[in-house]
Design an enzyme around this catalytic site. Structure first.
Site, PDB file in Angstrom:
ATOM      1  N   LYS A 208       0.862  -1.180   0.000  1.00  0.00           N
ATOM      2  CA  LYS A 208       0.000   0.000   0.000  1.00  0.00           C
ATOM      3  C   LYS A 208       0.898   1.229   0.000  1.00  0.00           C
ATOM      4  O   LYS A 208       1.437   1.615   1.018  1.00  0.00           O
ATOM      5  CB  LYS A 208      -0.926   0.053   1.218  1.00  0.00           C
ATOM      6  CG  LYS A 208      -1.981   1.158   1.034  1.00  0.00           C
ATOM      7  CD  LYS A 208      -2.652   1.590   2.306  1.00  0.00           C
ATOM      8  CE  LYS A 208      -1.984   2.762   2.958  1.00  0.00           C
ATOM      9  NZ  LYS A 208      -1.882   3.999   2.160  1.00  0.00           N
ATOM     10  N   GLU A 211      -1.079   7.270  -0.474  1.00  0.00           N
ATOM     11  CA  GLU A 211      -2.119   7.683  -1.415  1.00  0.00           C
ATOM     12  C   GLU A 211      -1.786   9.022  -2.074  1.00  0.00           C
ATOM     13  O   GLU A 211      -2.394   9.403  -3.054  1.00  0.00           O
ATOM     14  CB  GLU A 211      -3.484   7.730  -0.719  1.00  0.00           C
ATOM     15  CG  GLU A 211      -3.659   8.799   0.354  1.00  0.00           C
ATOM     16  CD  GLU A 211      -3.023   8.434   1.716  1.00  0.00           C
ATOM     17  OE1 GLU A 211      -2.368   7.372   1.802  1.00  0.00           O
ATOM     18  OE2 GLU A 211      -3.183   9.219   2.664  1.00  0.00           O
ATOM     19  N   ARG A 212      -0.769   9.713  -1.546  1.00  0.00           N
ATOM     20  CA  ARG A 212      -0.408  10.987  -2.163  1.00  0.00           C
ATOM     21  C   ARG A 212       0.601  10.816  -3.291  1.00  0.00           C
ATOM     22  O   ARG A 212       0.742  11.685  -4.133  1.00  0.00           O
ATOM     23  CB  ARG A 212       0.143  11.942  -1.103  1.00  0.00           C
ATOM     24  CG  ARG A 212      -0.984  12.465  -0.236  1.00  0.00           C
ATOM     25  CD  ARG A 212      -0.500  13.419   0.802  1.00  0.00           C
ATOM     26  NE  ARG A 212       0.043  12.711   1.947  1.00  0.00           N
ATOM     27  CZ  ARG A 212       0.332  13.295   3.108  1.00  0.00           C
ATOM     28  NH1 ARG A 212       0.151  14.591   3.249  1.00  0.00           N
ATOM     29  NH2 ARG A 212       0.804  12.602   4.100  1.00  0.00           N
ATOM     30  N   SER A 261       4.723   8.191  10.203  1.00  0.00           N
ATOM     31  CA  SER A 261       4.676   9.004  11.423  1.00  0.00           C
ATOM     32  C   SER A 261       4.602   8.135  12.670  1.00  0.00           C
ATOM     33  O   SER A 261       4.243   6.962  12.610  1.00  0.00           O
ATOM     34  CB  SER A 261       3.452   9.909  11.386  1.00  0.00           C
ATOM     35  OG  SER A 261       2.284   9.128  11.605  1.00  0.00           O
ATOM     36  N   CYS A 316      13.082  11.724   7.026  1.00  0.00           N
ATOM     37  CA  CYS A 316      13.159  11.378   8.451  1.00  0.00           C
ATOM     38  C   CYS A 316      14.596  11.420   8.908  1.00  0.00           C
ATOM     39  O   CYS A 316      14.886  11.428  10.091  1.00  0.00           O
ATOM     40  CB  CYS A 316      12.590  10.009   8.725  1.00  0.00           C
ATOM     41  SG  CYS A 316      11.041   9.778   7.929  1.00  0.00           S
ATOM     42  N   GLU A 416       8.803  17.056  15.534  1.00  0.00           N
ATOM     43  CA  GLU A 416       9.492  16.845  14.257  1.00  0.00           C
ATOM     44  C   GLU A 416       8.849  17.808  13.262  1.00  0.00           C
ATOM     45  O   GLU A 416       7.646  17.726  13.002  1.00  0.00           O
ATOM     46  CB  GLU A 416       9.312  15.396  13.800  1.00  0.00           C
ATOM     47  CG  GLU A 416      10.043  15.092  12.503  1.00  0.00           C
ATOM     48  CD  GLU A 416       9.918  13.633  12.052  1.00  0.00           C
ATOM     49  OE1 GLU A 416       8.995  12.936  12.506  1.00  0.00           O
ATOM     50  OE2 GLU A 416      10.749  13.211  11.222  1.00  0.00           O
TER      51      GLU A 416
HETATM   52  C1  NAG Z   1      14.400   7.559  10.002  1.00  0.00           C
HETATM   53  O1  NAG Z   1      14.669   8.012   8.727  1.00  0.00           O
HETATM   54  C2  NAG Z   1      14.229   7.220   7.667  1.00  0.00           C
HETATM   55  C3  NAG Z   1      14.794   7.681   6.354  1.00  0.00           C
HETATM   56  O2  NAG Z   1      14.483   8.975   6.061  1.00  0.00           O
HETATM   57  C4  NAG Z   1      12.750   7.153   7.725  1.00  0.00           C
HETATM   58  O3  NAG Z   1      12.224   6.491   6.638  1.00  0.00           O
HETATM   59  C5  NAG Z   1      12.348   6.538   9.039  1.00  0.00           C
HETATM   60  O4  NAG Z   1      10.973   6.529   9.186  1.00  0.00           O
HETATM   61  C6  NAG Z   1      12.967   7.235  10.223  1.00  0.00           C
HETATM   62  N1  NAG Z   1      12.843   6.496  11.451  1.00  0.00           N
HETATM   63  C7  NAG Z   1      13.474   5.321  11.689  1.00  0.00           C
HETATM   64  C8  NAG Z   1      13.465   4.738  13.006  1.00  0.00           C
HETATM   65  O5  NAG Z   1      14.070   4.693  10.917  1.00  0.00           O
END
Ligand code: NAG
Ligand code: NAG
Length: 534
Positions: A208, A211-212, A261, A316, A416
């Site tokens: 999945k 959706e964006r 998230s 992230c 964040e």
């Molecule tokens: C950390 O960064 C990655 C890559 O940007 C991200 O996909 C992920 O959700 C973040 N958290 C963890 C614990 O990996």
């Protein structure tokens, strides 16, 4: 017998290689102003139009024009997708590992050949610059390349002669149907962390995508089919909460990989685990870059600016927090100068350094977090809230923003931000910096900038974060290692890709066998060539 025949059919299918994508099928290419293209479901090897009456609009983040619609798959369609995965599983699991490896070898080639095409879809739907979108595909491709080494990765263990005539050995076996739920920020990389690893181990997969940004996944599914993956081994559904609940609850789904998230990750971890599934959930982050006064200034400032503002901060692993230690405080004006020079533009415009945020809501949230900084006593040294991008006045742009004098109890530090915003804290010593990083609930990534090896060693050793960069701002490990986010950034016990990825998608079977020596068939040596039927 049925499984053997099916496996033979799979092999025959694998041998037919088609190389080029026919570009008439995916959403972007069928776009015309009169009709809004619809994203298909991929079920049982066919791209099919959903019968859903619930559709979600997809907008180009640089213009907010409507570029497509994605369905919220109906219950019947989702059921059909899981059944398809389930039916395809026995033959795929029985297909020799060398044949599965061949599919992946062809897949990495097709991804390379179509890399620019995939990147264009990403820029159109997600907004990031073309160069960054190519990086997104490339980092996923590396996981596919790594998956090709499955023949070594999936080896079991043996212990011969544990007692007389008795041996112990273990196999790694696939789990069955696995599922993946991906976020909007890496439309190619993150799906590619999931289904290639799962499938090369012999699982079938229900994906999945966000959706964006579904376009990249649809093209990747097509390329996998062209690589010889049998119908039903990968199915793609679309949707939001209902689809997520469906995946968490369905008894035929054995494992869930999730990136996104914290709120969604905690929810999926709880709900999926309650239904007895394996869940790996990569979630939010707050990544700190600690800058020592002995760092290489030129290199450090460039790295900080790239890692904080690249992809408009929607990574992230973005380095969203800088801690300037001691005299490094004096570099702040120069940091601001460099950030000012970044070019904000639509992702497909030449020279763009960062593109828009994913949605108007995301922009509003980022602006509110910047406002909170002012209210709580921080200073805005560079303010990207009112940026105007010529020709793209309706886009979701926020320019590079730097907030200084930030304290750990401020909202802009605690949340964040997921936008092009760097918050800057200052400390007198390295120990204070380490304390701040370790007190933060997230443990995704961190970096230290220094020319002193002992300082780097001390930091790497004492900091409680899953991924540490030394003079490297975004330390996302290559796929022979695993993605090792920790603390509130991760739920589950085996990480994505690398050896841990293989562990996640397989289970062990251990066999203790005894073959008594005295039972060995007594036969005199055959000196004559055996003839059939004698
Ligand atoms: C950390 O960064 C990655 C890559 O940007 C991200 O996909 C992920 O959700 C973040 N958290 C963890 C614990 O990996
Ligand atoms: C943060 O803590 C300081 C000192 O304890 C206090 O004065 C300030 O009001 C706090 N700020 C916020 C936003 O809570």
């Amino acid at each position: 017998m049925a499984a053997v025949l099916a496996a033979a059919a799979v092999r025959a299918r694998i041998l037919q290689v088609s190389s080029k994508v026919n570009s008439s099928w995916h959403p972007a290419s069928s776009f015309s102003s009169s009709s809004v293209p619809t994203v298909k479901l991929f079920i049982g090897g066919k791209f099919i139009e959903s019968k859903s009456d619930k559709w979600i609009d997809i907008h180009n983040p640089a213009t907010n024009e409507l570029i497509g619609r994605v369905p919220q798959a109906t219950k019947a369609e989702m059921d059909a997708a899981v059944s398809s995965c389930k039916r395809a599983f026995p033959a795929w699991a029985d297909t020799s590992i060398l044949s599965r490896q061949q599919v992946l070898l062809r897949y990495q080639q097709l991804i390379k050949e179509n890399l620019k095409e995939i990147a264009k879809l990403i820029t159109l739907e997600q907004g990031k610059t073309l160069a960054d979108a190519e990086g997104d595909v490339f980092r996923g491709l590396q996981v596919v390349e790594h998956a090709c080494s499955v023949t070594s990765l999936m080896l079991g263990e043996t212990m011969p002669s544990i007692t007389k005539d008795m041996d112990l050995y273990s196999y790694r076996l696939p789990l069955g149907v696995c599922a993946g739920i991906a976020p909007f920020n890496f439309p190619a990389m993150i799906p590619l962390w999931m289904f290639p690893m799962a499938m090369v181990c012999g699982n079938t997969f229900l994906m999945k995508p966000s959706e964006r940004v579904p376009g990249a996944t649809m093209l990747l599914a097509k390329l996998l089919q062209d690589s010889g993956a049998p119908d039903g081994t990968l199915n793609v559904i679309h949707g939001q909460h209902e689809a997520v609940n469906f995946i968490c609850d369905h008894p035929d789904i054995k494992a869930i990989s999730f990136v996104g998230s914290n709120q969604a990750g905690e929810y999926i971890f709880e709900r999926g685990s309650r239904h007895g599934k394996r869940v790996q959930a990569n979630m939010g982050a707050k990544n700190h870059g600690v800058v020592m006064p002995d760092a290489n200034k030129e290199n450090t400032l460039n790295q900080l600016v790239g890692a904080a503002f690249g992809a408009a901060g929607q990574r992230c692993m973005a380095l969203s927090t800088a801690i300037l230690v001691g005299e490094a405080k004096k570099w702040l004006p120069e940091l601001v100068e460099r950030a000012k020079n970044l070019r904000v533009n639509a992702g497909d415009q030449p020279g763009a350094d960062l593109g828009p945020l994913i949605s108007p809501q995301a922009k509003e949230r980022v602006c509110n977090l910047i406002d909170s900084g002012t209210k709580e006593g921080a200073s805005i040294l560079l303010d990207g809230r009112n940026i105007k991008v010529k020709g793209y006045e309706n886009g979701n742009f926020v320019g590079p923003t730097i907030i200084s004098n930030v304290k750990p109890n401020m909202t802009c530090y605690k949340e964040e931000i997921f936008g092009p915003v760097l918050v800057v804290l200052e400390t007198d010593t390295l120990d204070e910096a380490i304390k701040i990083v370790n007190d933060n609930p997230y443990g995704n990534g961190t970096a230290i900038f220094t020319t002193n090896g002992a300082t780097a060693r001390k930091y790497s050793h004492l900091v409680d974060v899953g991924q540490v960069g030394v003079n490297v701002p975004i330390p996302v490990p290559l796929p022979m290692f695993s993605f090792t986010g920790s603390r509130s950034s991760f739920r589950g016990d085996t990480n994505f890709y690398g050896k841990q990825g293989i562990q996640f998608y397989t289970q062990l079977k251990t066999i203790t066998s005894q073959w008594k020596e005295e039972d060995a068939t007594l036969s005199s040596p055959a000196v004559v060539m055996p003839t059939m039927g004698r």
